[in-house]
Every structure is written in C-alpha cells, then in structure tokens.
Design a protein around this motif. Structure first.
Motif, short mmCIF file in Angstrom:
data_model
loop_
_atom_site.label_atom_id
_atom_site.label_comp_id
_atom_site.label_asym_id
_atom_site.label_seq_id
_atom_site.Cartn_x
_atom_site.Cartn_y
_atom_site.Cartn_z
N LEU A 119 -2.85 79.29 11.30
CA LEU A 119 -3.08 78.46 12.57
C LEU A 119 -3.47 77.14 12.03
CD1 LEU A 119 -4.58 81.18 14.74
CD2 LEU A 119 -2.32 80.32 14.86
N SER A 120 -3.26 76.16 13.00
CA SER A 120 -3.96 74.76 12.61
C SER A 120 -4.91 74.55 13.92
CB SER A 120 -2.95 73.51 12.71
OG SER A 120 -2.05 74.07 11.48
N GLU A 121 -5.80 73.79 13.89
CA GLU A 121 -6.60 73.00 14.80
C GLU A 121 -6.54 71.70 14.85
OE1 GLU A 121 -10.62 74.40 15.04
OE2 GLU A 121 -10.17 76.61 15.15
N ILE A 122 -6.36 71.12 16.30
CA ILE A 122 -6.31 70.01 16.70
C ILE A 122 -7.45 69.58 17.86
CG2 ILE A 122 -3.94 69.55 15.91
CD1 ILE A 122 -3.25 69.80 18.92
N THR A 123 -7.58 68.50 18.18
CA THR A 123 -8.68 67.97 19.14
C THR A 123 -7.68 67.23 20.20
OG1 THR A 123 -10.52 68.11 17.76
CG2 THR A 123 -10.90 66.77 19.91
N ILE A 124 -7.65 67.70 21.51
CA ILE A 124 -7.01 67.08 22.51
C ILE A 124 -7.98 66.69 23.57
CG2 ILE A 124 -5.15 67.26 24.24
CD1 ILE A 124 -3.64 68.97 22.53
N ALA A 125 -8.10 65.41 23.97
CA ALA A 125 -9.11 65.02 25.03
C ALA A 125 -10.61 65.82 24.92
CB ALA A 125 -8.62 65.38 26.51
N GLY A 126 -10.85 65.50 23.31
CA GLY A 126 -12.12 65.91 23.12
C GLY A 126 -12.43 67.53 22.94
N ARG A 178 -11.01 71.29 21.49
CA ARG A 178 -10.49 71.94 20.39
C ARG A 178 -9.26 72.93 20.90
NH1 ARG A 178 -11.10 77.10 17.61
NH2 ARG A 178 -12.53 77.70 18.96
N CYS A 179 -8.12 72.83 20.23
CA CYS A 179 -6.87 73.43 20.34
C CYS A 179 -6.35 74.04 19.27
CB CYS A 179 -5.88 72.53 21.25
SG CYS A 179 -6.37 71.66 22.84
N GLN A 180 -5.76 75.46 19.17
CA GLN A 180 -5.13 75.86 18.00
C GLN A 180 -3.70 75.63 18.26
OE1 GLN A 180 -6.55 80.15 18.28
NE2 GLN A 180 -7.77 79.66 16.66
N THR A 181 -2.90 75.49 17.20
CA THR A 181 -1.47 75.32 17.32
C THR A 181 -0.80 76.31 16.08
OG1 THR A 181 -1.24 73.66 15.55
CG2 THR A 181 -1.54 72.85 17.96
N PHE A 182 0.47 76.68 16.56
CA PHE A 182 1.06 77.55 15.70
C PHE A 182 2.67 76.82 15.54
CE2 PHE A 182 4.49 80.87 15.44
CZ PHE A 182 3.90 81.26 13.96
N ALA A 215 -12.25 83.68 24.62
CA ALA A 215 -12.20 82.26 24.29
C ALA A 215 -11.67 82.16 22.60
CB ALA A 215 -13.42 81.30 24.34
N ALA A 216 -10.99 82.97 22.20
CA ALA A 216 -10.50 83.23 21.01
C ALA A 216 -9.24 82.44 20.54
CB ALA A 216 -10.53 84.61 20.40
N GLY A 217 -8.62 81.92 21.72
CA GLY A 217 -7.36 81.17 21.32
C GLY A 217 -6.27 82.30 20.93
N LEU A 218 -5.68 82.04 19.84
CA LEU A 218 -4.65 82.91 19.07
C LEU A 218 -5.22 83.93 18.11
CD1 LEU A 218 -1.72 80.23 18.89
CD2 LEU A 218 -1.85 82.00 20.47
N ASP A 219 -6.48 83.58 17.85
CA ASP A 219 -7.08 84.51 16.78
C ASP A 219 -7.36 85.94 17.53
OD1 ASP A 219 -7.90 82.55 14.99
OD2 ASP A 219 -9.73 82.07 16.14
N GLY A 220 -6.65 86.96 16.49
CA GLY A 220 -6.74 88.49 17.05
C GLY A 220 -5.28 88.67 17.79
N ARG A 221 -4.43 87.56 17.96
CA ARG A 221 -3.23 87.53 18.73
C ARG A 221 -1.96 87.91 17.83
NH1 ARG A 221 -5.30 89.93 23.28
NH2 ARG A 221 -6.53 88.33 24.41
N PRO A 256 -5.07 75.84 24.14
CA PRO A 256 -6.35 75.04 24.32
C PRO A 256 -7.64 76.04 24.42
CG PRO A 256 -5.04 75.05 26.20
CD PRO A 256 -4.37 75.92 25.09
N ILE A 257 -8.77 75.59 23.82
CA ILE A 257 -10.03 76.51 24.21
C ILE A 257 -10.78 75.97 25.26
CG2 ILE A 257 -11.92 77.53 22.77
CD1 ILE A 257 -9.10 78.20 21.69
N SER A 258 -11.07 76.91 26.24
CA SER A 258 -11.92 76.32 27.30
C SER A 258 -13.33 77.03 27.56
CB SER A 258 -11.04 76.36 28.43
OG SER A 258 -10.93 77.70 29.01
N GLY A 259 -13.64 78.07 26.77
CA GLY A 259 -14.74 78.77 27.06
C GLY A 259 -14.39 79.63 28.23
#
Length: 248
Positions: free
Chosen positions: A6-13, A15-19, A39-45, A62-65
């Motif tokens: 997985l990679s991590e990027i920032t969009i509009a401030g 954090r987002c994970q990408t695959f 709020a784990a995104g794709l971790d564990g998926r 996208p990570i939004s809590g």
C-alpha cells in the motif's frame, strides 16, 4: 495470501491509502473504499486486496477517523471540510487525474461505518457513484449516539433523531438512485441487521433494483464475515463495472 503493498498520499490535507495491482484492468476501473470505525483504511483488508489484485482494480481509501462519512463538519476531522466533501470534491477528481477513471469507471465500497457511507454517498450522488457494494452497513448509526467512543455523532447532531434523519435510508430518492447496488449483512448481527433489512424493504417497496444478501452468516462475527463476503462484494463491483462499460 501474499502481502500487498500500500502507498500513502495526501489529498486536501488528509491521508489516503492507495493500492495499484501489478496488472491493471484494461478498462481502468477503480474503487473508492470507505473504512469502518477503526479508521484503518485498507490495513487488515487482505481479503479485499486479494480481489482487487485479482481483477486489476486500483483502489483508494481516504482516512476520515470516526466521521461516519457525513456531510457535517466535524472539527476532529477537519474544521472546514466534511468527510463527504473529501470524497466527492477531492478524491474522485484525484482518481480521474491520476488513474484516468471517471464515472462510471469508479465504484464505491465499504464495511461497517464505511458501508453505510458508501450507500449514503451513492444515494446522494448516483451519477458520480452509480456502483456501490456495502458489507455490514451500519445504517442506523443513531443507535451509537450515546456510545462513549462516538463523540462525532453528539458533536454534529443535536439528538439521535437528527442523526436518524440523515441516514442512508432517508437519502433514498424514488426517482434518482444508483443503478447498481449490493449490500450484505449477517442475520446474526444484532446491531446492524435490522436496518439493512429495512433498507431492502424500502427499496423493494419503491421498485428500485438492488441486490442483497441477508442470509449468509458468520455467526455474527464481524471480521470473519467481512472476509467471507469480500469476494462476493468485489465480484459484484466488477460485474457492474462491466455492465456500465457496455451500457455506455
């Protein structure tokens, strides 16, 4: 099951994970994956990632809590932008610019909190998100209003009824709905099953086409159930992405 990078990027401030699969689907299909309350995104998926890799789907999470993916401003997420705005106004344009995928080449999916978010956004923006798959969608999130670990709901809604009025079921429009929707909930999930059942009844009463699995069970255990349903969810997305491609 092989590890997935997985990679991590920032969009509009944010954090987002990408695959990105080693071999991408020739039609450029992509998935926006909305996470659960962890709020784990794709971790564990891994079960989902395995299917994304198998079908050559790029994916962004996208990570939004604990935002519940609403259109309401929650300061702990962002004082000026809602989680819904992040997805619609920033993530989708990013996917179009970097991966060349625009509706209907983009599907939305999620689990739990993310499952209801996926349905809710698809109901609100059926032209932008015409394909949706939700596993254990936490539709009646007003039930969590007084939970100690859910400060978001009490901060953005004045009372549980205000939250209920903003749930996915209340955003179903009888004349404007996503053409492709699938959702599943374990009948032994005592928290969220009833609302999934009510959504199915409402869609059926309105004559809105949909697919739902409310029979398969993993004894009410959420994580095993999500792993069990991942192949079915992604296979549905792929089939409907193909249908939309031929429709266009």
């Amino acid at each position: 099951m092989p590890p997935f990078k997985l990679s991590e990027i920032t969009i509009a401030g944010h954090r987002c994970q990408t695959f990105e699969p080693s071999v991408r689907n020739p039609h450029g299909w992509s998935v926006v994956f909305l996470h659960d309350i962890d709020a784990a995104g794709l971790d564990g998926r891994a079960a989902f990632l395995e299917q994304f890799a198998r079908h050559g789907l790029t994916c962004i999470a996208p990570i939004s809590g604990r935002s519940w993916w609403t259109e309401r401003i929650w300061a702990d997420f962002d004082p000026n932008m809602s989680a819904e705005q992040l997805v619609i106004d920033h993530v989708l344009p990013w996917v179009a610019e970097h991966w060349g995928a625009q509706p209907p080449q983009v599907a939305v999916a999620g689990v739990g909190m993310g499952g209801q978010g996926a349905l809710r956004l698809s109901f609100k923006y059926p032209n932008k998100l015409p394909i949706v798959a939700a596993v254990t969608p936490a539709i009646d999130y007003q039930q969590a209003y007084y939970d100690d670990d859910e400060p978001c709901l009490r901060e953005i809604y004045t009372e549980p009824e205000a939250a209920r009025q903003d749930t996915a079921i209340l955003h179903v429009h009888p004349l404007n709905w996503p053409r492709n929707m699938w959702f599943a909930c374990d009948p032994n999930d005592y928290v969220w099953f009833t609302s999934a059942e009510r959504l199915k009844m409402k869609l059926s009463a309105l004559g809105i086409p949909h697919d739902a699995d409310l029979e398969t069970s993993a004894a009410g255990q959420s994580t095993p159930y999500a792993h069990l349903m991942a192949p079915r969810a992604v296979e549905y997305l792929v089939a409907r992405l193909e249908r939309e491609r031929l429709r266009v």
